[in-house]
Every structure is written in C-alpha cells, then in structure tokens.
Scaffold this motif. Structure first.
Motif, PDB file in Angstrom:
ATOM      1  N   MET A  77       9.964 -40.408 -39.743  1.00  0.00           N
ATOM      2  CA  MET A  77       9.657 -41.649 -38.794  1.00  0.00           C
ATOM      3  C   MET A  77      10.515 -42.470 -39.683  1.00  0.00           C
ATOM      4  O   MET A  77      10.660 -42.782 -40.548  1.00  0.00           O
ATOM      5  N   PHE A 105      10.735 -46.198 -43.616  1.00  0.00           N
ATOM      6  CA  PHE A 105      10.910 -44.591 -43.108  1.00  0.00           C
ATOM      7  C   PHE A 105       9.321 -44.248 -43.805  1.00  0.00           C
ATOM      8  O   PHE A 105       8.839 -44.575 -44.724  1.00  0.00           O
ATOM      9  N   VAL A 139       8.029 -33.843 -40.899  1.00  0.00           N
ATOM     10  CA  VAL A 139       8.581 -34.928 -39.611  1.00  0.00           C
ATOM     11  C   VAL A 139       8.953 -36.133 -40.635  1.00  0.00           C
ATOM     12  O   VAL A 139       8.293 -36.571 -41.719  1.00  0.00           O
ATOM     13  N   PHE A 158       5.587 -47.347 -44.189  1.00  0.00           N
ATOM     14  CA  PHE A 158       6.591 -47.441 -43.229  1.00  0.00           C
ATOM     15  C   PHE A 158       7.198 -48.961 -43.088  1.00  0.00           C
ATOM     16  O   PHE A 158       8.299 -48.884 -43.052  1.00  0.00           O
ATOM     17  N   TYR A 162      15.821 -35.112 -33.258  1.00  0.00           N
ATOM     18  CA  TYR A 162      15.454 -36.723 -32.949  1.00  0.00           C
ATOM     19  C   TYR A 162      15.027 -36.980 -31.532  1.00  0.00           C
ATOM     20  O   TYR A 162      15.714 -36.972 -30.762  1.00  0.00           O
ATOM     21  N   LEU A 178       3.993 -37.011 -32.309  1.00  0.00           N
ATOM     22  CA  LEU A 178       5.450 -37.724 -32.151  1.00  0.00           C
ATOM     23  C   LEU A 178       5.187 -38.919 -31.656  1.00  0.00           C
ATOM     24  O   LEU A 178       5.721 -39.884 -31.980  1.00  0.00           O
ATOM     25  N   ASN A 224      13.322 -44.016 -34.619  1.00  0.00           N
ATOM     26  CA  ASN A 224      13.311 -42.819 -34.493  1.00  0.00           C
ATOM     27  C   ASN A 224      12.344 -41.729 -34.954  1.00  0.00           C
ATOM     28  O   ASN A 224      11.379 -42.251 -36.234  1.00  0.00           O
ATOM     29  N   ILE A 225      11.967 -40.579 -34.744  1.00  0.00           N
ATOM     30  CA  ILE A 225      11.013 -39.713 -35.323  1.00  0.00           C
ATOM     31  C   ILE A 225      11.712 -38.259 -35.189  1.00  0.00           C
ATOM     32  O   ILE A 225      12.230 -37.924 -34.077  1.00  0.00           O
ATOM     33  N   VAL A 245       4.582 -43.362 -32.876  1.00  0.00           N
ATOM     34  CA  VAL A 245       5.493 -44.489 -32.599  1.00  0.00           C
ATOM     35  C   VAL A 245       5.057 -45.469 -31.851  1.00  0.00           C
ATOM     36  O   VAL A 245       5.262 -46.740 -31.944  1.00  0.00           O
TER      37      VAL A 245
END
Length: 263
Positions: free
Chosen positions: A197, A16, A195, A11, A219, A76, A128-129, A80
C-alpha cells in the motif's frame, strides 16, 4: 481486512506498508495466467514498450473476470477505505509488466502529481495498493520508495514524453538526490501474493528489468468517492469516470467466484 494500529502508524510515517504473502499461491496463479493472456490482446488498453513487449494493461477489471474479482477483494479495498476514511471508487487499474530482458524503467514520480495535473483530482485522498503476481527480486525491476516523501505534498515535475513509451510527470535528479539523502531508498522484495500500500504522493520508481525473470504487479488506484476527478482529458480506460463506491466481495472470491458474474 483492517490494519492494526502499528501498521496504520507505519503507513502514516513512511508513506507505504509492505504486507508479504497476503494472497495464497492458488489465488495468484490464475491471475498470472490471465495477465499473460491479456498481454497478447490487441487493445488500446494494452500499452507496449518500444520493443513491443507489454508495459501495462489498463482497466483489466473491465474485460477480465479474474481481475474484476481482484478489484473488489476485501483484502485490498477495506484497508484503503480505513486509511481514506470513506467509500472508494476505482480511479485507475493497471497490470504492469516488467518483461524479462525488455521491461523498461518507470522514472521517479508521484502518482498524485499526475492525478492532480491531468485529472484535476482535488486532494491527495487517493492511493495505490499493489499485488505481486511474480516473485519480486532485486534483479527484476522492483519498486523503489523514498520513505517519508509523501509528507512534502506535490513536488515540481516535468512532463517526460521521450524516455519511455508512456508519458509521465517526473522529478529531476537534484530533487531525487536531495530526498534520497534525507530519507534513503527502500525496495520491498517478496513472493507472489505480497501486497504494498502506498500514498499517492510517495516518490517512487522502478529500474529496467534486464534479468531473465518476468515481474508482474497489479495496481489498484483507489480514490475516496467525494474526491473524484473533475477533468476528463485522458481516455476513460486510464482515468475512470464511474465513481460508484466499490462493494467488497467475499474473502474467498478468487477461489469461489460469485455466480452473478457479468461474464
């Protein structure tokens, strides 16, 4: 759910992370059904293409129980929080449609560019996820990312008020050409329940959907609580004002909803 060291590094390097099949079919099916119901509603939160087809449903977690549960799902929220290093609140929630034949383009842009310019979010400590509700293929308007572009900070952008029904701060062709020549373009494809991210500064877009297959993606735009927005120009259902930290629910919340639901 926490990311492994390898996932965290991927990431950080690419901007991402794609996690195929993180939600089961039986978890996704009710969300897909609920999205179809929401798209039929006559509400200001449901934005439409010029054709009349649904483009996005903002703030669905405030008027839909299935999407409220998804908005606090640990698969989710927890990764994050891990990346941003603290509690998070919901800055924005979208159920984006790409209707078969009628789904329009989302131009090349950075999300944090909008959050900074329109909402005065202090730093890019937001991201964002996304969850696929339909299978995303090369034919039905998939997301496109330029790997590593998040490392460049906020790029110069123009406010496009004409190309689609939704205004967007977009990047010009010369910038996209240069970035793509340097970093390439990647297009994550996968089944419902997958998913993605991605960093708030990652340059991304999606083409029109002229295929006969719908493409729906949810989102969650999550912001570290102390980094909350300072300007309240946009409607509350686009840029939320509730900075309360999200408390993740149980992992089985979509299959066994809690009994203390507000609905």
């Amino acid at each position: 759910m926490r990311l492994t060291r390898r996932q965290f590094e991927a990431f950080r390097n690419n901007g991402f992370l794609f996690l195929p099949g993180r939600f089961k079919v039986e978890e996704v099916a009710p969300l897909r059904k609920e999205a179809r119901r929401i798209y039929k509603l006559d509400r200001p939160e449901v934005w439409r293409e010029s054709s009349g087809a649904a483009r996005t449903a903002f703030a669905a977690h405030t008027y839909s129980e299935p999407f409220r549960l998804l908005g606090a799902h640990p698969r989710l929220i927890e990764p994050v929080m891990q990346i941003l290093g603290g509690p998070v609140y919901m800055h924005q929630y979208k159920v984006n449609a790409k209707a078969a034949f009628d789904g329009d383009v989302w131009q090349w842009h950075q999300d944090y560019g909008t959050w900074k310019r329109d909402d005065h979010m202090p730093e890019a400590r937001a991201m964002n996820i996304a969850v696929f509700l339909d299978e995303v293929t090369a034919a039905n308007g998939p997301l496109m990312f330029i790997p590593g572009s998040h490392k460049l900070g906020v790029l110069q952008a123009g406010h496009d008020l004409a190309s689609t029904s939704y205004p967007l701060w977009t990047l010009d062709r010369a910038t996209i050409t240069r970035l793509a020549d340097e970093g390439g373009i990647e297009v994550p494809l996968g089944p419902p329940g997958s998913v993605i991210m991605f960093h708030g500064n990652l340059v991304h877009a999606s083409p029109p959907n002229i295929s006969p297959w719908n493409r729906t993606i949810v989102y969650l735009s999550l912001c570290e609580v102390s980094n909350h927005i300072r300007r309240f120009k946009r409607p509350e259902w686009i840029a939320h004002r509730d900075f309360t930290p999200i408390v993740p629910l149980n992992d089985d919340c979509l299959l066994s909803p809690p009994v203390n639901s507000p609905w």
